[in-house]
Design an enzyme around this catalytic site. Sequence first.
Site, mmCIF file in Angstrom:
data_model
loop_
_atom_site.group_PDB
_atom_site.id
_atom_site.type_symbol
_atom_site.label_atom_id
_atom_site.label_comp_id
_atom_site.label_asym_id
_atom_site.label_seq_id
_atom_site.Cartn_x
_atom_site.Cartn_y
_atom_site.Cartn_z
ATOM 1 N N THR A 175 0.846 -1.189 0.000
ATOM 2 C CA THR A 175 0.000 0.000 0.000
ATOM 3 C C THR A 175 0.885 1.243 0.000
ATOM 4 O OG1 THR A 175 -1.736 -1.140 1.136
ATOM 5 C CG2 THR A 175 -1.628 1.221 1.534
ATOM 6 N N ARG A 203 -14.434 -7.359 0.084
ATOM 7 C CA ARG A 203 -13.699 -6.921 1.272
ATOM 8 C C ARG A 203 -13.055 -5.537 1.061
ATOM 9 N NH1 ARG A 203 -8.303 -5.125 2.545
ATOM 10 N NH2 ARG A 203 -7.771 -5.808 4.641
ATOM 11 N N VAL A 204 -13.189 -4.682 2.052
ATOM 12 C CA VAL A 204 -12.543 -3.369 2.035
ATOM 13 C C VAL A 204 -11.741 -3.230 3.326
ATOM 14 C CG1 VAL A 204 -12.932 -0.872 2.057
ATOM 15 C CG2 VAL A 204 -14.363 -2.329 0.613
ATOM 16 N N THR A 228 -2.396 -4.981 8.104
ATOM 17 C CA THR A 228 -3.615 -5.785 8.018
ATOM 18 C C THR A 228 -4.800 -4.919 8.410
ATOM 19 O OG1 THR A 228 -2.304 -7.718 8.557
ATOM 20 C CG2 THR A 228 -4.685 -7.945 8.742
HETATM 21 N N1 ASP Z 1 -4.037 -1.813 4.779
HETATM 22 C C1 ASP Z 1 -4.300 -2.418 3.503
HETATM 23 C C2 ASP Z 1 -5.600 -3.170 3.579
HETATM 24 O O1 ASP Z 1 -5.853 -3.830 4.557
HETATM 25 C C3 ASP Z 1 -3.251 -3.364 3.059
HETATM 26 C C4 ASP Z 1 -1.848 -2.873 3.147
HETATM 27 O O2 ASP Z 1 -1.543 -1.915 3.831
HETATM 28 O O3 ASP Z 1 -1.009 -3.485 2.501
HETATM 29 O O4 ASP Z 1 -6.351 -3.140 2.625
#
Ligand code: ASP
Length: 312
Positions: A175, A203-204, A228
């Site tokens: 991300t 999923r979000v 996560t």
């Molecule tokens: N935080 C992001 C999510 O859960 C994933 C990530 O940071 O890589 O969608």
Amino acid sequence: MLVIHGGAGTILKKNMTAEVEKQYRDALAEALRTGHAVLAKGGTSLDAVEATIRVMEDSPLFNAGKGAVFTHEGKNELDASIMEGKTKRAGAVAAVTTIKNPISAARAVMEKTKHVMLIGRGAEAFAKSAGLTIVDPKYFWTERRWKELQDELAAEKKGKPVSEYAVPADKKFGTVGAVALDRDGNLAAGTSTGGTSNKRWGRVGDSPIIGAGTYAENESCAVSATGTGEFFIRWTVAHDIAALVKYKGLSVKDAANEVINRKLKAVDGDGGVIVLDARGNFAMTFNTEGMYRGWIGADGVPHVEIYGEGDN
Ligand code: ASP
């Protein structure tokens, strides 16, 4: 001042070739220089955050825009959000599949609608009407992420339990996020992601959720998170850090450390944050084995880091 991240996770030097490491370093430095150029010309922190994140969305290296991870069904569903510290205006999009730069769509939601979050087809129709670049969903396809999904699907077939949160086994994220402070002393924050590989059922995660993955308020700080997402939502990580700064008077480093290395670590919620306050103090804090990250100040020299402990 501008601080960025390109995801936290198990990022170890021993698993990295010199060539790949250079690609990441160059991409992060380019993102930093782009944002710095905006700020140096007197642009707003919001402009800098958007421009910086667009560079990382366009790079296939990161899990945002081009290079996003795949859903269980083999699609790329993107989430992004942005917030302005002076006004606490915010915008977000979730589960979009045709918007080339979701961070710009998030900004358009903030500036051109009365809403904060738009999702799916409605968000795509809005982005089109706002004049943003629309692409064929195939644009987001990359071989590396496709292979990642195939490996996960194969492992699932062999009986590996489907993880409750569909987090990839190697916990590699990707991300992207940026927090910026402009000449007028205004903060802004933004985050963009493809979410977690093999995610399903629409999923979000936290990235498009104000207060979880993104937050900005001039009186406290600007925050962008990675990790996560389910934990970042439940612990309202970005707002919790801002609240510790605002109500308890903690420094951004202490506040980030309290939330990432105490609260989240205690429940195995892995990830990290970048935090910046209106005096230019910042933290790059994570409880994983690495986080792509960097910062650039008034002198315009980009600083990029990948491994190590961060500001823990
Ligand atoms: N935080 C992001 C999510 O859960 C994933 C990530 O940071 O890589 O969608």
